[in-house]
Write a protein that holds these residues in place. Structure first.
Motif, PDB file in Angstrom:
ATOM      1  N   LYS A  13       1.794   1.976   3.515  1.00  0.00           N
ATOM      2  CA  LYS A  13       0.351   1.872   3.774  1.00  0.00           C
ATOM      3  C   LYS A  13      -0.324   0.984   2.728  1.00  0.00           C
ATOM      4  O   LYS A  13      -1.167   0.133   3.050  1.00  0.00           O
ATOM      5  CB  LYS A  13      -0.280   3.271   3.766  1.00  0.00           C
ATOM      6  CG  LYS A  13       0.139   4.148   4.935  1.00  0.00           C
ATOM      7  CD  LYS A  13      -0.508   5.519   4.823  1.00  0.00           C
ATOM      8  CE  LYS A  13      -0.085   6.434   5.962  1.00  0.00           C
ATOM      9  NZ  LYS A  13      -0.689   7.793   5.833  1.00  0.00           N
ATOM     10  N   PHE A  47       2.530  -1.946  12.137  1.00  0.00           N
ATOM     11  CA  PHE A  47       1.165  -1.439  11.922  1.00  0.00           C
ATOM     12  C   PHE A  47       0.217  -2.046  12.945  1.00  0.00           C
ATOM     13  O   PHE A  47      -0.696  -1.382  13.457  1.00  0.00           O
ATOM     14  CB  PHE A  47       0.721  -1.772  10.496  1.00  0.00           C
ATOM     15  CG  PHE A  47      -0.669  -1.288  10.180  1.00  0.00           C
ATOM     16  CD1 PHE A  47      -0.907   0.054   9.900  1.00  0.00           C
ATOM     17  CD2 PHE A  47      -1.745  -2.173  10.200  1.00  0.00           C
ATOM     18  CE1 PHE A  47      -2.186   0.507   9.613  1.00  0.00           C
ATOM     19  CE2 PHE A  47      -3.035  -1.715   9.925  1.00  0.00           C
ATOM     20  CZ  PHE A  47      -3.246  -0.376   9.623  1.00  0.00           C
ATOM     21  N   GLU A  48       0.437  -3.325  13.265  1.00  0.00           N
ATOM     22  CA  GLU A  48      -0.431  -3.996  14.228  1.00  0.00           C
ATOM     23  C   GLU A  48      -0.259  -3.424  15.618  1.00  0.00           C
ATOM     24  O   GLU A  48      -1.221  -3.314  16.383  1.00  0.00           O
ATOM     25  CB  GLU A  48      -0.082  -5.490  14.216  1.00  0.00           C
ATOM     26  CG  GLU A  48      -1.072  -6.372  14.983  1.00  0.00           C
ATOM     27  CD  GLU A  48      -0.716  -7.832  14.837  1.00  0.00           C
ATOM     28  OE1 GLU A  48      -0.742  -8.553  15.848  1.00  0.00           O
ATOM     29  OE2 GLU A  48      -0.404  -8.260  13.722  1.00  0.00           O
ATOM     30  N   GLU A  50       1.228  -0.192  16.416  1.00  0.00           N
ATOM     31  CA  GLU A  50       1.156   1.267  16.541  1.00  0.00           C
ATOM     32  C   GLU A  50       0.189   1.920  15.577  1.00  0.00           C
ATOM     33  O   GLU A  50      -0.031   3.136  15.651  1.00  0.00           O
ATOM     34  CB  GLU A  50       2.557   1.866  16.324  1.00  0.00           C
ATOM     35  CG  GLU A  50       3.626   1.297  17.240  1.00  0.00           C
ATOM     36  CD  GLU A  50       5.000   1.868  16.938  1.00  0.00           C
ATOM     37  OE1 GLU A  50       5.079   3.016  16.456  1.00  0.00           O
ATOM     38  OE2 GLU A  50       6.008   1.168  17.183  1.00  0.00           O
ATOM     39  N   GLY A  51      -0.338   1.177  14.640  1.00  0.00           N
ATOM     40  CA  GLY A  51      -1.206   1.790  13.643  1.00  0.00           C
ATOM     41  C   GLY A  51      -0.373   2.507  12.573  1.00  0.00           C
ATOM     42  O   GLY A  51       0.802   2.194  12.360  1.00  0.00           O
ATOM     43  N   GLU A  52      -0.998   3.521  11.919  1.00  0.00           N
ATOM     44  CA  GLU A  52      -0.305   4.232  10.850  1.00  0.00           C
ATOM     45  C   GLU A  52       0.969   4.939  11.314  1.00  0.00           C
ATOM     46  O   GLU A  52       1.956   4.997  10.571  1.00  0.00           O
ATOM     47  CB  GLU A  52      -1.253   5.236  10.177  1.00  0.00           C
ATOM     48  CG  GLU A  52      -2.290   4.589   9.297  1.00  0.00           C
ATOM     49  CD  GLU A  52      -3.021   5.607   8.441  1.00  0.00           C
ATOM     50  OE1 GLU A  52      -2.568   6.792   8.418  1.00  0.00           O
ATOM     51  OE2 GLU A  52      -4.012   5.243   7.794  1.00  0.00           O
TER      52      GLU A  52
END
Length: 396
Positions: A13, A47-48, A50-52
């Motif tokens: 992160k 991350f782009e 699916e996100g976190e």
């Protein structure tokens, strides 16, 4: 900075956040987080998309195995094995390929692993290899030339008690001398049965058995305490070749009849089972015609031996070439010029003869049985080699 396994998600992160700021080139940022640029691009792409959640650890287990057995075919193999518990992988595959040849079936090794995973197969125990019987088997052309002895496979009575029938027959007449349950399948219990038979019918010239205990052991020449007692009585012990029960085929055929008439189904108690074995003796000898002997009954051909059971054992005769005699100690050793030489604990308190075949080299005999060879220079005894199991021919 190195990755920390316990904080890997937090570090990913942090990496994504720093990359989004655009304050430093991506290559420099990857060096600072001690990862390759390929890994850096991978985490940014996840991350782009699916996100976190895309930064979480993922299983490295393959989603597909190209060698896995399809579920439907695996179930068919397992069902067929349950129908035929004695069929091995090759027999199962031969059956399935003959009837469902349109499918591609796995290799026999894969089927074996499948059966093992589901608890449908067990490894075979290793068998101790016993030294060979060097002389040819005697031809049973008259009563008491050859007796055959073996254990009929054990089974349980109705109350759960284990029954181990010991059987003894005359090979020429098929006369069933004894069919008795023994409490233990060891030397002392088997010897007591043979002693009763010797007193009732006299002594045979030879007794033929398999290579299992208590008839044989891993001692030199396969001798056991039971077979040594037979030798002391002047009875030759013949053993079939390992893996060749057909060499005792007459006796095995009697076992099939015994199983059909006595053990299928078994009696309720061991006492009733023993009575059933005694009744079987009488029926087998005096009532049941045998095709192999011209539909006559064994009692018509059998006569007791003229060699009576002796009150005391005679000294065991040694070959004329014996030059030295030695008595084996309780620990299985002989004394030779200040040195203990190990022979076998099975032969404790027995006498052996040494025949010199070359300078300081001897053949060691127990009676007429060759045990092995003794090198007097190295003080080493070498037992006769055990036999190799017979090779099975293809298509047999």
């Amino acid at each position: 900075m190195p990755w920390n396994e316990r904080k890997s998600v937090d570090l990913r992160k942090e990496f994504v956040v720093e990359a989004a700021k655009g304050m430093e080139p991506l290559a420099e940022l990857c060096r600072r987080f001690d990862i390759s640029r390929v890994t850096g691009y991978k985490w940014l792409e996840r991350f782009e998309q699916e996100g976190e959640p895309g930064l979480a650890d993922r299983s490295r287990r393959p989603q597909q195995c190209p060698h896995a057995i399809p579920e439907a075919r695996a179930e068919r193999i397992l069902d067929l094995r349950r129908e035929h518990p004695r069929w091995g992988p090759r027999k199962l595959l031969a059956y399935l390929e003959a009837r469902q040849g349109e499918h591609v079936w796995p290799a026999a090794s894969s089927v074996g692993e499948l059966l093992k995973r589901h608890g449908l197969s067990h490894a075979r125990p290793k068998r101790a290899r016993i030294a060979p019987y060097q002389q040819p088997l005697a031809h049973a052309d008259a009563p008491n030339r050859v007796w055959c002895a073996d254990f009929k496979g054990w089974f349980r009575c109705g109350d759960g008690t284990r029954c181990d029938p010991l059987t003894i027959t005359d090979a020429f007449s098929r006369y069933l001398l004894r069919a008795r349950h023994v409490k233990k399948t060891d030397g002392p219990h088997v010897k007591s049965v043979f002693e009763a038979v010797f007193r009732a019918y006299g002594l045979p010239e030879a007794i033929r058995t398999d290579n299992g205990p208590p008839f044989a052991s891993k001692a030199p020449a396969g001798l056991s305490r039971l077979s040594m007692w037979w030798l002391q009585l002047g009875i030759r012990h013949e053993r079939i070749v390992p893996g060749c029960p057909q060499q005792n085929g007459r006796h095995e055929r009697m076992h099939l009849t015994l199983k059909q008439e006595v053990a299928s189904p078994p009696c309720a108690t061991i006492e009733l089972q023993q009575r059933s074995l005694v009744r079987f003796e009488k029926s087998f000898n005096h009532e049941r015609p045998h095709e192999a002997i011209g539909n006559r009954m064994p009692a018509e051909l059998y006569t007791a031996s003229t060699r009576a059971y002796p009150s005391r054992l005679a000294n065991l005769a040694m070959p004329d070439e014996v030059t030295h005699r030695r008595r084996i100690s309780q620990s299985g050793e002989i004394w030779w010029k200040g040195n203990n030489v190990f022979i076998s604990e099975v032969l404790e308190y027995q006498s052996v003869g040494l025949c010199e075949t070359a300078e300081d080299f001897f053949d060691v005999y127990y009676g007429s049985v060759l045990l092995g060879h003794f090198d007097a220079q190295s003080h080493r005894f070498t037992a006769v080699k055990p036999p190799k199991p017979p090779r099975r021919m293809k298509g047999k």
